[in-house]
Design a protein around this motif. Structure first.
Motif, mmCIF file in Angstrom:
data_model
loop_
_atom_site.group_PDB
_atom_site.id
_atom_site.type_symbol
_atom_site.label_atom_id
_atom_site.label_comp_id
_atom_site.label_asym_id
_atom_site.label_seq_id
_atom_site.Cartn_x
_atom_site.Cartn_y
_atom_site.Cartn_z
ATOM 1 N N MET A 276 61.834 14.795 -52.388
ATOM 2 C CA MET A 276 62.366 15.461 -51.269
ATOM 3 C C MET A 276 63.459 14.742 -50.472
ATOM 4 O O MET A 276 64.674 15.058 -50.378
ATOM 5 N N VAL A 277 63.145 13.428 -50.075
ATOM 6 C CA VAL A 277 64.079 12.676 -49.490
ATOM 7 C C VAL A 277 65.237 12.140 -50.353
ATOM 8 O O VAL A 277 66.409 12.148 -50.062
ATOM 9 N N PHE A 278 64.938 11.963 -51.665
ATOM 10 C CA PHE A 278 66.124 11.723 -52.666
ATOM 11 C C PHE A 278 67.054 12.946 -52.646
ATOM 12 O O PHE A 278 68.251 12.373 -52.745
ATOM 13 N N ILE A 279 66.601 13.841 -53.047
ATOM 14 C CA ILE A 279 67.504 14.938 -53.122
ATOM 15 C C ILE A 279 68.262 15.397 -51.887
ATOM 16 O O ILE A 279 69.410 15.658 -51.631
ATOM 17 N N LEU A 280 67.481 15.222 -50.505
ATOM 18 C CA LEU A 280 68.270 15.446 -49.339
ATOM 19 C C LEU A 280 69.457 14.376 -49.032
ATOM 20 O O LEU A 280 70.359 14.767 -48.539
ATOM 21 N N ILE A 281 68.985 13.070 -49.534
ATOM 22 C CA ILE A 281 70.297 12.047 -49.556
ATOM 23 C C ILE A 281 71.322 12.326 -50.681
ATOM 24 O O ILE A 281 72.506 12.277 -50.208
ATOM 25 N N ALA A 282 71.004 12.434 -51.817
ATOM 26 C CA ALA A 282 71.719 12.565 -52.956
ATOM 27 C C ALA A 282 72.364 13.978 -53.328
ATOM 28 O O ALA A 282 73.322 14.080 -53.825
ATOM 29 N N GLY A 283 71.630 14.910 -52.921
ATOM 30 C CA GLY A 283 72.005 16.480 -53.062
ATOM 31 C C GLY A 283 72.921 17.099 -51.864
ATOM 32 O O GLY A 283 73.473 16.245 -50.875
ATOM 33 N N PRO A 284 72.912 18.293 -51.929
ATOM 34 C CA PRO A 284 73.914 19.052 -50.941
ATOM 35 C C PRO A 284 73.256 19.111 -49.599
ATOM 36 O O PRO A 284 72.836 20.048 -49.038
ATOM 37 N N GLN A 403 71.758 17.533 -62.698
ATOM 38 C CA GLN A 403 73.011 17.534 -61.793
ATOM 39 C C GLN A 403 72.817 16.358 -60.914
ATOM 40 O O GLN A 403 73.991 16.077 -60.487
ATOM 41 N N LEU A 404 71.914 15.826 -60.527
ATOM 42 C CA LEU A 404 71.617 14.919 -59.457
ATOM 43 C C LEU A 404 71.881 13.573 -60.040
ATOM 44 O O LEU A 404 71.777 13.304 -61.370
ATOM 45 N N PRO A 405 72.019 12.859 -59.209
ATOM 46 C CA PRO A 405 72.496 11.256 -59.648
ATOM 47 C C PRO A 405 71.093 10.715 -60.193
ATOM 48 O O PRO A 405 69.947 11.267 -59.818
ATOM 49 N N TRP A 406 70.889 9.909 -61.291
ATOM 50 C CA TRP A 406 69.894 9.607 -61.959
ATOM 51 C C TRP A 406 68.920 10.686 -62.528
ATOM 52 O O TRP A 406 67.782 10.896 -62.499
ATOM 53 N N GLY A 407 69.802 11.703 -62.783
ATOM 54 C CA GLY A 407 69.008 13.065 -63.454
ATOM 55 C C GLY A 407 67.916 12.841 -64.307
ATOM 56 O O GLY A 407 66.936 13.488 -64.408
ATOM 57 N N PHE A 408 68.194 12.070 -65.424
ATOM 58 C CA PHE A 408 67.078 11.710 -66.384
ATOM 59 C C PHE A 408 65.799 11.377 -65.456
ATOM 60 O O PHE A 408 64.671 11.861 -65.904
ATOM 61 N N LEU A 409 65.873 10.317 -64.900
ATOM 62 C CA LEU A 409 64.679 9.894 -64.177
ATOM 63 C C LEU A 409 64.077 10.749 -63.327
ATOM 64 O O LEU A 409 62.845 11.094 -63.300
ATOM 65 N N ILE A 410 64.903 11.568 -62.359
ATOM 66 C CA ILE A 410 64.549 12.768 -61.620
ATOM 67 C C ILE A 410 63.703 13.756 -62.340
ATOM 68 O O ILE A 410 62.818 14.214 -62.042
ATOM 69 N N SER A 411 64.149 14.098 -63.553
ATOM 70 C CA SER A 411 63.788 15.093 -64.406
ATOM 71 C C SER A 411 62.351 14.757 -64.786
ATOM 72 O O SER A 411 61.405 15.436 -64.755
ATOM 73 N N VAL A 412 62.225 13.388 -65.266
ATOM 74 C CA VAL A 412 60.962 13.057 -65.679
ATOM 75 C C VAL A 412 59.906 12.970 -64.523
ATOM 76 O O VAL A 412 58.636 13.474 -64.662
ATOM 77 N N LEU A 413 60.315 12.558 -63.264
ATOM 78 C CA LEU A 413 59.588 12.694 -62.318
ATOM 79 C C LEU A 413 59.057 14.042 -61.812
ATOM 80 O O LEU A 413 58.064 14.309 -61.313
#
Length: 509
Positions: A276-284, A403-413
């Motif tokens: 959540m924190v990552f998407i809040l910072i790196a997302g819209p 679509q997010l930064p580090w998308g591959f890692l975020i997808s795996v997580l």
């Protein structure tokens, strides 16, 4: 605190309930293997009949449960302590973590990505806005909030948990779904065929609702591994995923509520917060906060119209009534599990956490995942809706995360997060089904192992004949919601009475 193991399995198992529920599930799977078309057609017809005849009743039941629960929490009865303990036996953080992971489950990831997108590209009829337009954003999220929010959480353990805790921990009745009807039928319901049928109906409902996510997890994670790593999206991959899941949640269920189930839940909450924190910072970021505030406001202003909407029955049965049937089917056993982990809490703590706090957290989570997907879709039409239309919920999730930064890692997580979410539902429901079979809150280890393996095997068999088998079982929970909803109804007036009785007995009023 470790769970005690009952010495004699044979003397504690309720064999009529075991045979009725287990036998029915075996028959269902056998029918699916031999004639999936016949089974799907039969379930579809029964599904249509259930939603047509009981849909309006379910809407009223869900709404009244929420309203009455809030009334009980606000009254003097709200100060009464549950479970015959003077203080909680599980810390607040661990308690909330178990509740969030168990009740939100795997649906909280894939549905969080897909449902807002579904409502965005096909706007709910109540709102009358143009689909796929900026005006469709807030209605899409508000409708998702309705389905996964106040009403859904309340039916899973507010009023019914009060009854379970009072009659079991204070009055010594067996911890079984049948005691929900004890105030209506008295001793008759505790023994004989009526009680066995009540328990079996609730067990079949919750296993139908749990085996479905287990099977779909195999399909969804297999799809994700194929997209991310190029691993073959085949039955062998799906089977390996399910076997791994069985091992995780069975070991967790065997180790007990205060060990395995709590450890998995706490880990997943940390992972979810991190994402959540990552998407809040790196997302819209601004879009997420704006959408959360506006959509929550829209939900509150349109709450009663949304909860009582009946104008488009076709849309309603495919969405709201389907979800209500699903959550009602889970209701009794989820409430039993909530009762098991909530000893020492006050009624007010239980209801506020379950009916208000948890839904608000869910809304924010849906905005972070699904709202981010809508933001990407607005910026580049088809980037999320295209994969979703082609390959369904897992594709929507992966389209968003990539679509997010580090998308591959975020997808795996996110795949890890979903797997553990389903595992926490699997272990808690394995534990709770075993509780039904014994009437105690510490069922035998062998029984937990049996039901843990049984649910996984059912899922593996059903996906071997394609997703249609799992879909049929998932839809069947809506059929089982018919008797379960009748079992839940007396809690509307019995729970407030028992809450007041507890408060009187504890000298609070």
């Amino acid at each position: 605190m470790s769970d005690e193991v009952t010495d004699s399995v044979t003397t504690t198992i309720d064999w009529p309930v075991f045979i009725l529920s287990g036998g029915f599930l075996m028959l269902f799977v056998a029918t699916a293997v031999f004639d999936i078309e016949f089974l799907s057609a039969t379930v579809s017809q029964a599904f249509g009949g259930a939603t047509q005849m009981f849909g309006a009743y379910w809407q009223v039941l869900m709404l009244l449960t929420f309203v009455i629960a809030l009334g009980v929490a606000a009254s003097g009865s709200g100060r009464a302590r549950l479970g015959n303990l003077s203080e909680p036996d599980i810390s607040t953080y661990k308690w909330v973590a178990i509740i969030m992971c168990t009740l939100l489950a795997g649906g909280g990831v894939f549905w969080a990505a897909a449902e807002p997108m579904a409502h965005f590209i096909n706007s709910p009829p109540l709102f009358g806005v143009e689909s796929s337009s900026p005006a469709a954003v807030y209605p899409a999220l508000a409708q998702s909030y309705m389905h996964w929010g106040f009403l859904a959480w309340s039916i899973l353990g507010s009023l019914t948990a009060i009854i379970f805790m009072y009659l079991h921990y204070d009055k010594g009745l067996p911890l079984k779904p049948r005691i929900l009807l004890y105030p209506v039928f008295g001793e008759v319901v505790l023994h004989g065929w009526l009680g066995a049928l009540i328990d079996a109906a609730c067990v079949v409902a919750v296993i139908s609702g749990t085996v479905g996510p287990i099977g779909f997890l195999g399909l969804q994670v297999s799809f994700g591994l194929s997209e991310l790593f190029g691993i073959s999206d085949s039955y062998s991959t799906q089977l390996a995923i399910i076997v791994g899941l069985i091992v995780i949640y069975t070991i967790s269920a065997v180790s007990g509520v205060t060990r395995g189930i709590q450890i998995l839940s706490s880990f997943n909450i940390v992972l979810a917060i991190g994402l959540m924190v990552f998407i809040l910072i790196a997302g819209p970021t601004a879009f997420i906060f704006d959408s959360f505030i506006q959509s929550t406001g829209l939900l509150l202003t349109e709450f009663i119209p949304m909860a009582t909407y009946r104008a488009d029955v076709g849309w309603l049965n495919g969405w709201t009534v389907f979800f209500w049937g699903w959550f009602i089917g889970y209701g009794p056993l989820m409430a039993m599990f909530i009762a098991r982990i909530s000893r020492g809490r006050t009624i007010r703590q239980l209801i506020i956490t379950l009916s208000l706090t948890a839904p608000l957290v869910t809304y924010f989570w849906f905005t972070i995942v699904g709202g981010t997907g809508i933001a990407f879709e607005l910026a580049d039409v088809g980037v999320i809706s295209g994969p979703y239309a082609e390959s369904g919920m897992p594709a929507a999730l992966l389209a968003i995360t990539q679509q997010l930064p580090w998308g591959f890692l975020i997808s795996v997580l996110f795949l890890v997060l979903t797997t553990i979410f389903v595992a926490t539902t699997g272990d808690s429901m394995t534990y709770t089904v075993s509780m039904v079979m014994t009437g105690t809150d510490n069922p035998p280890t062998a029984l937990r192992v049996f039901w843990g393996i049984m649910m996984g095997v059912l899922a593996a068999i059903l996906i071997s004949i394609g997703s249609g088998g799992v879909s049929a079982l998932q839809s069947f929970i809506v059929v089982t919601a018919v008797p379960v909803s009748l079992i839940l109804m007396p809690s509307l007036w019995n729970a407030p009475k028992m809450a007041r009785q507890m408060a009187v007995e504890q000298g609070l009023i």
